[in-house]
Design an enzyme around this catalytic site. Structure first.
Site, PDB file in Angstrom:
ATOM      1  CG  ASP A   1      12.149 -57.804  32.922  1.00  0.00           C
ATOM      2  OD1 ASP A   1      11.884 -57.372  31.907  1.00  0.00           O
ATOM      3  OD2 ASP A   1      12.928 -57.131  33.801  1.00  0.00           O
TER       4      ASP A   1
ATOM      5  CG  ASP B   1       4.281 -60.386  19.594  1.00  0.00           C
ATOM      6  OD1 ASP B   1       5.145 -59.429  19.741  1.00  0.00           O
ATOM      7  OD2 ASP B   1       3.297 -60.376  20.055  1.00  0.00           O
ATOM      8  CB  ILE B   2       5.019 -62.766  24.261  1.00  0.00           C
ATOM      9  CG1 ILE B   2       6.454 -63.403  24.394  1.00  0.00           C
ATOM     10  CG2 ILE B   2       4.333 -63.290  25.784  1.00  0.00           C
ATOM     11  CD1 ILE B   2       7.518 -62.980  25.536  1.00  0.00           C
TER      12      ILE B   2
ATOM     13  CD  GLU C   1       5.363 -57.357  22.897  1.00  0.00           C
ATOM     14  OE1 GLU C   1       4.114 -57.084  22.216  1.00  0.00           O
ATOM     15  OE2 GLU C   1       5.878 -56.527  23.324  1.00  0.00           O
TER      16      GLU C   1
ATOM     17  CG  ASN D   1       5.313 -56.094  31.128  1.00  0.00           C
ATOM     18  OD1 ASN D   1       5.940 -56.940  31.933  1.00  0.00           O
ATOM     19  ND2 ASN D   1       6.000 -55.783  30.179  1.00  0.00           N
TER      20      ASN D   1
END
Length: 141
Positions: free
Chosen positions: A20, A3-4, A45, A11
């Protein structure tokens, strides 16, 4: 499960086009997984990397290191993001400002060959959330 970290914040601060780019960067990094691991976007994500048959726990820190070292060039970026905000944004080789991106990873494997895949995914997801609760940018098993 990968997971980011702080993706919503990224964002919100830098826009969805930058988000993106980060998703593509992490996805590309995960496609270089050794040992037969196959990455899949799991949603938002989050990514799942599946290894057929054998134990692959030792590979996970390598992904985190690769993600940390990969600084996606982003011309619209005003500052770094991630665990720590540097005093000044860093510059990539092309002179563009860049982001620092970190990931949290949860690892699980089946207890036996007949294990339910959903249980393994659930266990990896629980390990991922432990990684996030204990400070992000880490691997939990």
């Amino acid at each position: 499960m990968v997971d980011i970290d702080h993706f919503k914040k990224l964002n919100d601060q830098h826009g969805h086009a930058v988000g993106d780019q980060v998703l593509r960067l992490i996805g590309t990094t995960l496609t270089r997984t050794e040992g037969g691991g196959r990455p899949f976007r799991y949603g938002g994500e989050e990514f799942a990397v599946l290894f057929p048959g054998s134990r692959r726990k030792r590979r996970c820190p390598t992904w985190r290191t690769c993600a940390r070292r990969s600084k996606p060039p982003v011309s619209s970026c005003a500052a770094s993001t991630g665990l720590r905000r540097p005093e000044k944004p860093t510059r990539s080789e092309g002179g563009q400002k860049s982001l620092t991106v970190t990931v949290s990873i949860g690892v699980a494997e089946p207890e036996d060959l007949g294990a339910d895949p959903e249980e393994v995914i659930r266990a990896a997801d629980q390990a991922l959330y432990r990684a996030k609760r204990t400070g992000r940018n880490r691997v939990c098993v």
